[in-house]
Write a protein that holds these residues in place. Sequence first.
Motif, mmCIF file in Angstrom:
data_model
loop_
_atom_site.group_PDB
_atom_site.id
_atom_site.type_symbol
_atom_site.label_atom_id
_atom_site.label_comp_id
_atom_site.label_asym_id
_atom_site.label_seq_id
_atom_site.Cartn_x
_atom_site.Cartn_y
_atom_site.Cartn_z
ATOM 1 N N GLY A 39 0.800 -1.226 0.000
ATOM 2 C CA GLY A 39 0.000 0.000 0.000
ATOM 3 C C GLY A 39 0.827 1.267 0.000
ATOM 4 N N ALA A 40 2.111 1.151 -0.350
ATOM 5 C CA ALA A 40 3.003 2.313 -0.307
ATOM 6 C C ALA A 40 2.746 3.238 -1.487
ATOM 7 C CB ALA A 40 4.454 1.854 -0.322
ATOM 8 N N LYS A 41 2.800 4.527 -1.196
ATOM 9 C CA LYS A 41 2.844 5.521 -2.257
ATOM 10 C C LYS A 41 4.330 5.745 -2.514
ATOM 11 C CE LYS A 41 0.198 8.495 0.121
ATOM 12 N NZ LYS A 41 -0.497 7.762 1.165
ATOM 13 N N PHE A 42 4.772 5.425 -3.712
ATOM 14 C CA PHE A 42 6.196 5.586 -3.988
ATOM 15 C C PHE A 42 6.425 6.227 -5.344
ATOM 16 C CE2 PHE A 42 5.061 1.391 -5.537
ATOM 17 C CZ PHE A 42 5.732 1.280 -6.755
ATOM 18 N N TYR A 43 7.574 6.847 -5.458
ATOM 19 C CA TYR A 43 7.991 7.462 -6.707
ATOM 20 C C TYR A 43 9.038 6.554 -7.321
ATOM 21 C CZ TYR A 43 10.127 10.736 -9.966
ATOM 22 O OH TYR A 43 10.610 11.334 -11.101
ATOM 23 N N ALA A 44 8.793 6.131 -8.559
ATOM 24 C CA ALA A 44 9.771 5.296 -9.263
ATOM 25 C C ALA A 44 10.235 6.042 -10.504
ATOM 26 C CB ALA A 44 9.157 3.964 -9.647
#
Length: 102
Positions: A39-44
Motif C-alpha cells: 500500500g506504499a505511495k512511492f515514486y519510481a
Amino acid sequence: MSATKTKVQSIIDENPVAVFSKSYCPYCRSAKQLLSDSGAKFYAIELDQVDDGSAIQSTLADITGQSTVPNIFIGQKHIGGNSELQGKKKDLPNLLKTAGAV
C-alpha cells in the motif's frame, strides 16, 4: 553540486519512498510489487527511460556505494536493493508508516 546530484537528492528528499529502477529489471519489478502490495505511495524513476539515467545511476553509486538497481530509499534513508527490501518485509509496514508513505 552537479545538476544530476541535485536532481537525485531532490527525488530522495521530496518522496517518502523513492525507487531508482529500470523497466526491464525483474528485481526492480519485484521491489515495486512488494511496495504496491504494502500500500506504499512511492515514486519510481525508470533509469532506462530518461536521458540522464546513466548519470543518475552513477551519482547514486557515489552517494550509496551501490551501483545496481533497484536503489531504494524509504524516509530519505537508503534501504538498498530488492533483496534488502524483501528482507525487511516484517518491518516494512512500520517503515512505510514512519516515512508517511501509506
